[in-house]
Design a protein around this motif. Structure first.
Motif, PDB file in Angstrom:
ATOM      1  N   VAL A 194       5.035  15.073   4.400  1.00  0.00           N
ATOM      2  CA  VAL A 194       3.579  15.204   4.785  1.00  0.00           C
ATOM      3  C   VAL A 194       3.684  15.314   6.394  1.00  0.00           C
ATOM      4  O   VAL A 194       4.239  14.526   7.026  1.00  0.00           O
ATOM      5  CB  VAL A 194       2.608  13.979   4.470  1.00  0.00           C
ATOM      6  N   LYS A 212       8.063   8.973   2.798  1.00  0.00           N
ATOM      7  CA  LYS A 212       7.377   7.927   1.976  1.00  0.00           C
ATOM      8  C   LYS A 212       7.115   6.604   3.088  1.00  0.00           C
ATOM      9  O   LYS A 212       6.185   5.899   2.465  1.00  0.00           O
ATOM     10  CB  LYS A 212       8.082   7.754   0.816  1.00  0.00           C
ATOM     11  N   ASN A 251       6.039   4.608   6.232  1.00  0.00           N
ATOM     12  CA  ASN A 251       4.898   4.721   7.138  1.00  0.00           C
ATOM     13  C   ASN A 251       5.760   5.072   8.443  1.00  0.00           C
ATOM     14  O   ASN A 251       6.755   4.505   8.694  1.00  0.00           O
ATOM     15  CB  ASN A 251       4.284   3.431   7.282  1.00  0.00           C
ATOM     16  N   ILE A 278       1.504   6.313   4.612  1.00  0.00           N
ATOM     17  CA  ILE A 278       1.508   7.134   3.180  1.00  0.00           C
ATOM     18  C   ILE A 278       1.395   6.062   2.124  1.00  0.00           C
ATOM     19  O   ILE A 278       2.210   5.273   1.982  1.00  0.00           O
ATOM     20  CB  ILE A 278       2.926   7.797   3.112  1.00  0.00           C
ATOM     21  N   ARG A 282       2.596   8.290  -2.868  1.00  0.00           N
ATOM     22  CA  ARG A 282       2.595   9.501  -2.117  1.00  0.00           C
ATOM     23  C   ARG A 282       1.407  10.578  -2.387  1.00  0.00           C
ATOM     24  O   ARG A 282       1.459  11.629  -1.919  1.00  0.00           O
ATOM     25  CB  ARG A 282       3.743   9.975  -2.336  1.00  0.00           C
ATOM     26  N   SER A 340      -1.764  10.211  -1.349  1.00  0.00           N
ATOM     27  CA  SER A 340      -2.526  10.298  -0.336  1.00  0.00           C
ATOM     28  C   SER A 340      -1.930   9.774   1.006  1.00  0.00           C
ATOM     29  O   SER A 340      -0.883   9.178   0.817  1.00  0.00           O
ATOM     30  CB  SER A 340      -3.878   9.770  -0.668  1.00  0.00           C
ATOM     31  N   SER A 341      -2.541  10.306   2.234  1.00  0.00           N
ATOM     32  CA  SER A 341      -2.000   9.395   3.280  1.00  0.00           C
ATOM     33  C   SER A 341      -3.345   9.402   4.336  1.00  0.00           C
ATOM     34  O   SER A 341      -4.123  10.181   4.239  1.00  0.00           O
ATOM     35  CB  SER A 341      -0.815  10.509   4.021  1.00  0.00           C
ATOM     36  N   CYS A 401      -3.674  18.341   7.666  1.00  0.00           N
ATOM     37  CA  CYS A 401      -2.556  17.550   6.797  1.00  0.00           C
ATOM     38  C   CYS A 401      -1.947  18.843   6.079  1.00  0.00           C
ATOM     39  O   CYS A 401      -2.565  19.447   5.528  1.00  0.00           O
ATOM     40  CB  CYS A 401      -3.334  16.530   5.954  1.00  0.00           C
TER      41      CYS A 401
END
Lengths: 113, 111
Positions: free
Chosen positions: A33, A52, A54, A64, A68, A70-71, A88
């Motif tokens: 991401v 995965k 932070n 995150i 995984r 959403s973030s 994003c």
């Protein structure tokens, strides 16, 4: 179609934390991401990325979810100069013949005095 | 260290004219790419290159040509400009597994 979903706009008061959400429910195991921002039609500027765990750097934090899907990008103390469109993006680590990023319309973040 | 330099910053063309948008980088990055951005939208990939002598098409390649004779330069050619090509064009470079570095764009209007 973009592989991410973001709200079209958000407001935040100056000095407060800005929390920008992103949904990426179809993310693959090898995709990171990435967050970029674009200030007043300049070229996009890299902010942060993660797989995965932070992540935190001098600009922002990236949270995150465990699945995984959403973030959230966090600007801890937003200033007026943080007013921008935030993108994003998910992308694979490697580049191959089908490599390309899919950019959505992003979130327009307005920081208010 | 200039990073990614795009020229010109602004250009107005008449329909049917041709022109070349220039992109130069001094970061010795192998990967270079061209995007277009229409008002209120995200970026769309036009063409990209993973190294000198190698180019490939992105999402919206029609009406554009590229070449990559050196690591530093990646020009984008509009063969016969059309009003639909009015847009802001961004060049970007990247090293493998690293973020993209963008130029400040060329604003093109085709009348």
């Amino acid at each position: 179609d973009a592989k991410t979903t973001q709200p079209p706009s958000m407001d935040c008061a100056e000095g407060r934390a800005a929390n920008l959400p992103c949904n990426h429910s179809t993310i693959s195991g090898n995709e990171y991401v990435y967050w970029y921002r674009q200030i007043h039609s300049q070229g996009p500027q890299y902010i942060i990325h993660g797989l995965k765990n932070n992540e935190t750097n001098e600009m922002a934090s990236l949270i995150i979810t465990e699945d995984r899907k959403s973030s959230t990008l966090i600007l801890p103390h937003a200033t007026l100069r943080d007013t921008a469109v935030y993108y994003c993006i998910v992308r694979a680590v490697y580049m191959d013949s089908n490599y390309q990023l899919i950019w959505g319309a992003g979130t327009k973040l307005i920081i208010k005095p | 260290n200039a990073g990614v330099t795009q020229t010109p910053k602004f250009q107005v063309l008449k329909t049917g004219q041709s022109m070349t948008l220039q992109c130069a980088q001094d970061m010795n990055h192998e990967y270079m790419s061209w995007y277009r951005q229409d008002p209120g939208m995200g970026l769309r990939l036009i063409h990209y290159s993973v190294g000198a002598g190698i180019t490939d098409q992105g999402e919206v390649p029609n009406g554009y040509n590229v070449s990559r004779s050196t690591t530093e330069d990646f020009p984008l050619r509009l063969l016969s400009a059309a009003p639909s090509q009015t847009s802001v064009y961004f060049c970007a470079t990247q090293e493998l597994n690293s973020p993209l570095h963008f130029g400040n764009g060329t604003r093109l209007t085709v009348t």
